[in-house]
Design an enzyme around this catalytic site. Sequence first.
Site, mmCIF file in Angstrom:
data_model
loop_
_atom_site.group_PDB
_atom_site.id
_atom_site.type_symbol
_atom_site.label_atom_id
_atom_site.label_comp_id
_atom_site.label_asym_id
_atom_site.label_seq_id
_atom_site.Cartn_x
_atom_site.Cartn_y
_atom_site.Cartn_z
ATOM 1 N N ASP A 25 0.886 -1.171 0.000
ATOM 2 C CA ASP A 25 0.000 0.000 0.000
ATOM 3 C C ASP A 25 0.918 1.213 0.000
ATOM 4 O O ASP A 25 1.702 1.407 0.950
ATOM 5 C CB ASP A 25 -0.888 -0.024 1.253
ATOM 6 C CG ASP A 25 -1.867 1.145 1.304
ATOM 7 O OD1 ASP A 25 -1.549 2.224 0.746
ATOM 8 O OD2 ASP A 25 -2.929 0.995 1.920
ATOM 9 N N ASN A 36 2.753 3.020 -10.559
ATOM 10 C CA ASN A 36 1.464 3.063 -11.275
ATOM 11 C C ASN A 36 0.281 3.317 -10.365
ATOM 12 O O ASN A 36 -0.713 3.912 -10.790
ATOM 13 C CB ASN A 36 1.267 1.730 -12.016
ATOM 14 C CG ASN A 36 -0.151 1.562 -12.508
ATOM 15 O OD1 ASN A 36 -0.553 2.123 -13.514
ATOM 16 N ND2 ASN A 36 -0.940 0.783 -11.762
ATOM 17 N N TYR A 95 -7.112 15.456 -8.587
ATOM 18 C CA TYR A 95 -6.358 14.513 -9.427
ATOM 19 C C TYR A 95 -5.344 15.229 -10.320
ATOM 20 O O TYR A 95 -4.160 14.856 -10.347
ATOM 21 C CB TYR A 95 -7.345 13.706 -10.271
ATOM 22 C CG TYR A 95 -6.691 12.715 -11.198
ATOM 23 C CD1 TYR A 95 -6.155 11.536 -10.695
ATOM 24 C CD2 TYR A 95 -6.605 12.947 -12.573
ATOM 25 C CE1 TYR A 95 -5.542 10.604 -11.547
ATOM 26 C CE2 TYR A 95 -6.014 12.023 -13.425
ATOM 27 C CZ TYR A 95 -5.487 10.862 -12.902
ATOM 28 O OH TYR A 95 -4.893 9.942 -13.742
ATOM 29 N N LYS A 145 -1.118 14.915 -10.449
ATOM 30 C CA LYS A 145 -0.296 14.413 -11.557
ATOM 31 C C LYS A 145 0.688 15.491 -12.033
ATOM 32 O O LYS A 145 1.781 15.163 -12.501
ATOM 33 C CB LYS A 145 -1.189 13.925 -12.705
ATOM 34 C CG LYS A 145 -2.015 12.685 -12.352
ATOM 35 C CD LYS A 145 -1.135 11.473 -12.004
ATOM 36 C CE LYS A 145 -1.953 10.201 -11.812
ATOM 37 N NZ LYS A 145 -1.132 9.029 -11.466
ATOM 38 N N THR A 181 -10.864 1.594 -17.535
ATOM 39 C CA THR A 181 -10.548 0.886 -16.283
ATOM 40 C C THR A 181 -11.606 1.272 -15.242
ATOM 41 O O THR A 181 -12.447 2.145 -15.460
ATOM 42 C CB THR A 181 -9.157 1.289 -15.729
ATOM 43 O OG1 THR A 181 -9.209 2.651 -15.312
ATOM 44 C CG2 THR A 181 -8.051 1.089 -16.742
HETATM 45 P P1 NAP Z 1 -7.475 1.325 -11.656
HETATM 46 O O1 NAP Z 1 -7.935 0.234 -12.533
HETATM 47 O O2 NAP Z 1 -8.396 1.942 -10.666
HETATM 48 O O3 NAP Z 1 -6.157 0.792 -10.911
HETATM 49 C C1 NAP Z 1 -5.536 1.541 -9.912
HETATM 50 C C2 NAP Z 1 -4.625 0.622 -9.151
HETATM 51 O O4 NAP Z 1 -3.970 1.394 -8.115
HETATM 52 C C3 NAP Z 1 -5.370 -0.510 -8.458
HETATM 53 O O5 NAP Z 1 -4.579 -1.662 -8.474
HETATM 54 C C4 NAP Z 1 -5.515 0.013 -7.032
HETATM 55 O O6 NAP Z 1 -5.658 -1.000 -6.061
HETATM 56 C C5 NAP Z 1 -4.172 0.693 -6.912
HETATM 57 N N1 NAP Z 1 -4.091 1.566 -5.741
HETATM 58 C C6 NAP Z 1 -4.878 2.610 -5.400
HETATM 59 N N2 NAP Z 1 -4.481 3.122 -4.232
HETATM 60 C C7 NAP Z 1 -3.418 2.375 -3.824
HETATM 61 C C8 NAP Z 1 -2.580 2.388 -2.690
HETATM 62 N N3 NAP Z 1 -2.751 3.275 -1.702
HETATM 63 N N4 NAP Z 1 -1.575 1.499 -2.620
HETATM 64 C C9 NAP Z 1 -1.398 0.589 -3.593
HETATM 65 N N5 NAP Z 1 -2.168 0.499 -4.682
HETATM 66 C C10 NAP Z 1 -3.170 1.384 -4.786
HETATM 67 O O7 NAP Z 1 -6.950 2.565 -12.501
HETATM 68 P P2 NAP Z 1 -6.003 2.688 -13.782
HETATM 69 O O8 NAP Z 1 -6.769 3.492 -14.758
HETATM 70 O O9 NAP Z 1 -5.438 1.389 -14.193
HETATM 71 O O10 NAP Z 1 -4.872 3.636 -13.186
HETATM 72 C C11 NAP Z 1 -3.505 3.274 -13.120
HETATM 73 C C12 NAP Z 1 -2.683 4.546 -13.210
HETATM 74 O O11 NAP Z 1 -2.880 5.141 -14.495
HETATM 75 C C13 NAP Z 1 -3.076 5.599 -12.179
HETATM 76 O O12 NAP Z 1 -1.912 6.236 -11.683
HETATM 77 C C14 NAP Z 1 -3.912 6.569 -12.994
HETATM 78 O O13 NAP Z 1 -3.924 7.868 -12.442
HETATM 79 C C15 NAP Z 1 -3.202 6.506 -14.323
HETATM 80 N N6 NAP Z 1 -3.960 6.994 -15.472
HETATM 81 C C16 NAP Z 1 -5.095 6.336 -15.866
HETATM 82 C C17 NAP Z 1 -5.774 6.801 -16.981
HETATM 83 C C18 NAP Z 1 -7.008 6.118 -17.520
HETATM 84 O O14 NAP Z 1 -7.596 6.606 -18.493
HETATM 85 N N7 NAP Z 1 -7.421 4.999 -16.945
HETATM 86 C C19 NAP Z 1 -5.331 7.925 -17.692
HETATM 87 C C20 NAP Z 1 -4.182 8.570 -17.242
HETATM 88 C C21 NAP Z 1 -3.506 8.074 -16.148
HETATM 89 P P3 NAP Z 1 -7.106 -1.491 -5.552
HETATM 90 O O15 NAP Z 1 -7.598 -2.496 -6.554
HETATM 91 O O16 NAP Z 1 -6.809 -2.100 -4.215
HETATM 92 O O17 NAP Z 1 -7.996 -0.290 -5.469
#
Ligand code: NAP
Length: 251
Positions: A61, A88, A174, A178, A209
Amino acid sequence: MNEHITALVTGANKGIGHAAAEQLAALGMTVLIGARDPRRGEEAAAAVRAAGGDVDAVTLDVTDPVTIQAAATRIEERFGHLDVLVNNAGITGSGQVSPQDAYDQVPSTVDLDMVRSVLETNVVGVIAVTNAMLPLLRRSPAPRIVNVSSHAASLTLTSDPDGPFAALLPSAAYTPSKAALSALTVQYANELRKDGILVNAAAPGFVATDSNNHSGFLTPAQGAAVLVRLATLGADGPTGGFFSAEGPVPW
Ligand code: NAP
């Protein structure tokens, strides 16, 4: 890729992090799937292992120093070093009360506790994990750090009143988190350049996601591709940069 290349991906139990873990494992790396929930981590690791990947789950975490230190100790005991760190794990902060609450990050009314929790995870968490892993990364012949940012971090893009980003939902927690990650990426790159540690920020694009209720138009695999590219840069690769799949992103 040889079998001794080790990678840690935080928040790899689902979404973009999970896809990045799959792709790094497919390249032959030994991948540690960071997950704050041990059960979700084990399930994700089992899925990648079933596809032939050399992976292990590690409870991590990013807001909990005890789990971060335990993860570093475990990686040290098992491998003695770390080659790739993908920061990530991240949260948007929105939808914590209701997934429909899309206007909860209007700057003038944003909830301060939400801002704090987003900064704690997306910014402080990256510092905490990076600093715990740096002694292990320094033992790698080619250490790489990838910070997963967003096009939303780009002040150039978001400050253009006529551009597409100005029309997006307000994002007072958010987006600043970033942008701070961008600044951190440059700070780490400057400190670690002399040591050959390449540190870059990645913008995965709008990926379907849980974080956006699957409204994105890219698959997690497509979004993860730029993370993997930055995780596997050659010695002459960039550091202190910001990249999407299409190339450099303006700060
Ligand atoms: P996601 O499916 O919600 O995955 C987020 C991951 O981060 C999950 O595994 C979550 O774990 C984990 N997490 C959250 N808080 C945490 C903590 N305190 N310690 C450890 N793990 C933690 O979202 P995603 O879209 O794949 O996002 C991944 C990254 O990409 C993020 O940094 C996000 O800001 C970035 N991003 C995403 C997008 C997009 O369009 N999706 C665009 C730009 C950037 P749990 O399952 O336990 O919640």
